[in-house]
Design a protein around this motif. Structure first.
Motif, PDB file in Angstrom:
ATOM      1  N   GLU A  14      40.421  28.290  -1.896  1.00  0.00           N
ATOM      2  CA  GLU A  14      40.081  28.212  -3.278  1.00  0.00           C
ATOM      3  C   GLU A  14      40.597  26.632  -3.585  1.00  0.00           C
ATOM      4  N   ALA A  17      38.209  23.565  -3.398  1.00  0.00           N
ATOM      5  CA  ALA A  17      37.082  23.419  -4.374  1.00  0.00           C
ATOM      6  C   ALA A  17      37.512  22.140  -5.156  1.00  0.00           C
ATOM      7  N   GLN A  40      39.791  22.461  -9.798  1.00  0.00           N
ATOM      8  CA  GLN A  40      38.654  23.669  -9.237  1.00  0.00           C
ATOM      9  C   GLN A  40      37.603  23.554 -10.468  1.00  0.00           C
ATOM     10  N   TRP A  43      32.464  27.720  -9.682  1.00  0.00           N
ATOM     11  CA  TRP A  43      31.835  28.158  -8.498  1.00  0.00           C
ATOM     12  C   TRP A  43      30.744  29.166  -9.152  1.00  0.00           C
ATOM     13  N   ASN A  45      28.823  32.410  -8.428  1.00  0.00           N
ATOM     14  CA  ASN A  45      28.851  33.529  -7.184  1.00  0.00           C
ATOM     15  C   ASN A  45      28.006  34.550  -8.103  1.00  0.00           C
ATOM     16  N   TRP A  62      23.368  23.657  -8.901  1.00  0.00           N
ATOM     17  CA  TRP A  62      24.817  23.949  -8.293  1.00  0.00           C
ATOM     18  C   TRP A  62      25.530  23.145  -7.405  1.00  0.00           C
ATOM     19  N   HIS A  64      29.004  24.285  -6.404  1.00  0.00           N
ATOM     20  CA  HIS A  64      29.853  24.908  -5.824  1.00  0.00           C
ATOM     21  C   HIS A  64      29.365  26.371  -5.684  1.00  0.00           C
ATOM     22  N   GLN A  66      29.358  30.412  -3.865  1.00  0.00           N
ATOM     23  CA  GLN A  66      30.234  31.251  -2.979  1.00  0.00           C
ATOM     24  C   GLN A  66      29.086  32.394  -2.696  1.00  0.00           C
ATOM     25  N   ASP A  87      30.813  28.431   0.551  1.00  0.00           N
ATOM     26  CA  ASP A  87      31.516  29.552   0.903  1.00  0.00           C
ATOM     27  C   ASP A  87      30.922  30.375   1.542  1.00  0.00           C
TER      28      ASP A  87
END
Ligand SMILES: *[C@@H]1O[C@H](CO)[C@@H](O)[C@H](O)[C@H]1NC(C)=O
Ligand SMILES: *[C@@H]1O[C@H](CO)[C@@H](O)[C@H](O)[C@H]1NC(C)=O
Ligand SMILES: *[C@@H]1O[C@H](CO)[C@@H](O)[C@H](O)[C@H]1NC(C)=O
Ligand SMILES: *[C@@H]1O[C@H](CO)[C@@H](O)[C@H](O)[C@H]1NC(C)=O
Length: 287
Positions: A14, A17, A40, A43, A45, A62, A64, A66, A87
């Motif tokens: 985590e 990031a 951070q 993200w 997701n 985007w 980041h 996940q 990720d």
């Protein structure tokens, strides 16, 4: 008895990031700040890959993303080209190729932990942005080959929890800035395995002439939970920058080579917790 210096702050995924472009950190302390939680980013997701067209996905801004626990069996064909952190943990990927990663020129952090990777092939693609790579808990039985690759900015590599039984010469020579290497819970030292070979951490093959060898930049090495019986000077001597060595839970570890610590001038932390067969080590070694 020697003192046991316990574990360092753990570098969580985590936290990766927050990876920044700051100058290459010289020491572990700086390295930890590289992964600052405070920075951070946001993200993405809950992304449903099948609900968008390939072009739509590629056009997303985007950075980041996940996509863990998505039952993915292959690297997704369509992803935003500007990704900086991806990720893909807890999926079912079996192969990773440098060609796929090369499509993401800004990618700095990639997690593939808990997949089924049996093979990683760097190829000759430019992977110059990649700094953080988590390949832990996969099925790799050998290390990715350094023959044609050059990951010039890779600083953090985890191969923990893979069935790797051998580290061949020059295994990390294509990562000239590698600082953190996690080989814990691998099969190093297990019967019939080759273990760690003499030039495993060497950056070039100027054998013998250690004065002129390119220097390994590895700062933290984790070999915990492996089956090695001895920490050998012949491979350790290339770890001239090593500050922190983790040798916990090594049931078969019995000894250190006599002049080992003379080869590790920067060593500050040694974690031998629960490596119980080490009880006979002479304290003079630590002078
Ligand atoms: C190495 O990886 C293992 C498994 O992911 C983890 O538990 C351990 O803390 C890591 N070592 C370091 C020094 O971060
Ligand atoms: C993803 O999107 C597709 C197409 O819109 C849909 O059929 C599917 O049910 C969605 N999956 C999930 C997990 O929401
Ligand atoms: C994607 O981006 C390109 C170039 O910026 C643009 O021409 C195209 O219309 C975009 N496509 C979609 C589906 O938004
Ligand atoms: C993965 O997803 C499944 C189904 O959505 C869920 O039951 C499981 O707990 C998830 N596993 C992890 C590690 O998040």
């Amino acid at each position: 008895m020697f003192s046991l210096l316990l574990a360092l702050s753990l570098l969580a995924w985590e936290a990766a990031a927050g990876l920044t472009d700051r100058a290459a950190p010289a020491a572990l302390g700086d390295f930890t700040t590289l992964f600052q939680l405070a920075q951070q980013d946001h993200w993405e997701n809950d992304v449903n890959l099948t609900s968008m067209s390939c072009e739509d996905l590629r056009n997303k801004t985007w950075t980041h993303l996940q996509l863990n626990n998505n039952s993915l069996q292959a690297f997704p064909a369509c992803l935003p080209g500007g990704l900086e952190a991806l990720d893909l943990g807890a999926n079912q990927l079996t192969v990773l190729s440098g060609v796929e990663i090369a499509n993401f020129p800004k990618l700095r952090a990639l997690s593939l932990r808990h997949n089924c990777l049996q093979e990683v092939a760097w190829g000759t693609g430019a992977l110059s942005s990649l700094q953080f790579l988590d390949l832990s808990a996969n099925k790799l039985s050998s290390l990715p080959s350094c023959h044609t690759a050059h990951l010039q900015n890779l600083k953090w590599l985890s191969l923990a929890g893979n069935p790797i039984s051998e580290v061949q010469p020059l295994a990390f020579s294509c990562y000239p800035q590698l600082q953190f290497l996690n080989l814990s819970a691998t099969l190093l030292g297990r019967e019939n395995g080759g273990g760690i070979s003499a030039l495993a951490f060497a950056m070039n093959v100027l054998k013998g002439d250690t004065g002129h060898r390119a220097r390994s930049t590895i700062d933290v090495l984790d070999l915990s939970g492996t089956f090695l019986e001895k920490i050998q000077q012949e491979w350790a001597q290339d770890l001239v920058s090593l500050r922190s060595l983790h040798l916990a839970r090594m049931a078969q570890l019995r000894s250190f080579d006599a002049d080992l610590f003379k080869s590790l001038p920067k060593l500050r932390e040694l974690n031998c917790q629960d490596s119980r067969a080490l009880s006979g080590v002479r304290t003079e070694l630590f002078d």
